[in-house]
Design an enzyme around this catalytic site. Structure first.
Site, short mmCIF file in Angstrom:
data_model
loop_
_atom_site.label_atom_id
_atom_site.label_comp_id
_atom_site.label_asym_id
_atom_site.label_seq_id
_atom_site.Cartn_x
_atom_site.Cartn_y
_atom_site.Cartn_z
N HIS A 111 0.84 -1.21 0.00
CA HIS A 111 0.00 0.00 0.00
C HIS A 111 0.87 1.24 0.00
O HIS A 111 1.78 1.39 0.83
CB HIS A 111 -0.92 0.02 1.22
N SER A 112 0.60 2.16 -0.93
CA SER A 112 1.29 3.45 -1.03
C SER A 112 2.79 3.20 -1.21
O SER A 112 3.18 2.51 -2.15
CB SER A 112 0.96 4.30 0.19
N MET A 113 3.65 3.71 -0.33
CA MET A 113 5.07 3.39 -0.45
C MET A 113 5.29 1.89 -0.50
O MET A 113 6.18 1.39 -1.21
CB MET A 113 5.87 3.98 0.72
N ALA A 115 3.64 -0.30 -1.99
CA ALA A 115 3.46 -0.85 -3.33
C ALA A 115 4.77 -0.81 -4.10
O ALA A 115 5.09 -1.73 -4.86
CB ALA A 115 2.38 -0.06 -4.09
N SER A 140 -1.26 -0.98 -4.38
CA SER A 140 -2.36 -0.16 -3.87
C SER A 140 -1.95 1.29 -3.67
O SER A 140 -0.92 1.58 -3.04
CB SER A 140 -2.84 -0.76 -2.53
#
Length: 267
Positions: A111-113, A115, A140
Site C-alpha cells: 500500500h502506497s510506499m 506498493a 495499492s
C-alpha cells in the site's frame, strides 16, 4: 478482535510478522509454526506505517493460507534499529527474509510506499532470490515506479505531519501529540527520504507475474489514471480495481481485498 503478534514468531526473523487468527492461533508457514499452508500473502505497509496496518486480515483468510506482514526497521518492536533510507537496501533485506522461507505460491500486496517496495521485492524474487513463485502483485494507492511525483512533502516535521494528516489513515492523530513525535518522526522522515531519492530501474525487465492496481475513487494523490501506469511493468497483464474511499480506502474494504487475494491463491 484479531491482533498482530507483537514480535516475530519462530522462523520469521525480524522482518516478518505472522497474522494471528481469531482466538490467538497462527497459520504456520512451513517453518515449525504449524500446519503447512498452500499459499502465502505478504503485505507491505505505507510510509511511516507498521505491520499492524494488516492486523485484521488474518481472520478473513481461509486457514490454509498464511499471512505475513513486513515490519520495517525503526518502529514498534524494531524501534532501536536504524531506519532504512534507501529503496535498494530495504528491498534487498526484505527479499532476503522472504527467500529464507519454504517455497509457496506467494501473493504480494503493498500500500502506497509499500506498493513500490513490494514491486522491488517481487523483481528480486523473480530474478532467483528465493524459490517461492510470485503469483500476483497487488499495488495499492501508488503510481508505478518511474512516474514523476511532484506532490511529496519536504522533510521538515511540519510538512511531513501536514502531509500524513492529509492522507488520513490509522493513528494519524498521534502526530498531534508532542510527546509521541520523537517516536514517530524518525521513521516517517526516513520513509519520505527513501521516496524522494528512489530512482527505479525503469524501463526494467517487466515482471512475469500479473499486477492488480488498486485505489480509492477519492484519492487525489493517486487517480485511476495513475493506477493504469502499472500496466507497463508486467508481461502477464494488469487489471485495475477502484474502491469507494480516499488514500486509505482499504480499511473499509478489507473483506473485498482479502477476497481478491484468496481467489488468486485458490486458482
Amino acid at each position: 478482535m484479531t491482533t498482530m503478534a507483537a514480535g516475530p514468531r519462530p522462523g520469521t526473523g525480524r522482518w516478518l510478522r505472522q497474522g494471528v487468527r481469531p482466538g490467538g492461533g497462527a497459520v504456520g508457514d512451513g517453518d515449525g509454526g504449524g500446519a503447512r499452508p498452500r499459499g502465502r500473502l505478504v503485505c507491505f505497509p505505507h510510509a511511516g506505517g507498521t505491520a499492524t496496518l494488516y492486523q485484521g486480515w488474518g481472520r478473513l483468510l481461509p486457514p490454509e493460507l498464511a499471512q505475513l506482514s513486513v515490519q520495517y526497521p525503526g518502529r514498534q518492536d524494531r524501534f532501536a534499529e536504524p531506519c532504512v533510507e534507501a529503496m535498494e537496501e530495504l528491498a534487498d533485506r526484505a527479499a532476503e527474509a522472504l527467500a529464507a522461507l519454504p517455497a509457496l505460491p506467494t501473493v504480494i500486496f503493498g500500500h502506497s510506499m509499500g506498493a513500490l517496495v513490494a514491486y522491488e521485492v517481487a523483481r528480486r524474487l523473480e530474478q532467483g532470490q528465493g524459490a517461492s513463485p510470485v503469483v500476483r502483485l497487488f499495488a495499492s494507492a501508488a503510481p508505478a515506479p518511474g512516474i514523476e511525483r511532484d506532490s511529496l512533502p519536504s522533510l521538515d516535521d511540519d510538512a511531513l505531519i501536514a502531509y500524513a494528516c492529509g492522507q488520513g489513515g490509522p493513528s494519524v492523530d498521534a502526530y498531534g501529540e508532542p510527546e509521541l513525535r520523537p517516536l514517530l518522526m524518525p521513521s516517517l522522515r526516513a520513509d519520505f527520504r527513501l521516496l524522494t531519492e528512489y530512482r527505479p530501474d525503469v524501463p526494467a525487465t517487466p515482471l512475469r507475474a500479473p499486477i492488480t492496481a488498486l485505489g480509492g475513487d477519492r484519492d487525489a494523490g493517486c487517480t485511476p489514471a495513475d493506477l493504469s501506469t502499472w500496466s507497463d511493468l508486467t508481461t502477464a497483464g494488469c487489471d485495475l480495481r477502484v474502491f469507494p474511499g480516499g488514500h486509505f480506502y482499504l480499511h473499509d474494504c478489507e473483506a473485498e481485498l482479502v477476497g481478491l487475494v484468496t481467489a488468486c491463491l485458490s486458482r
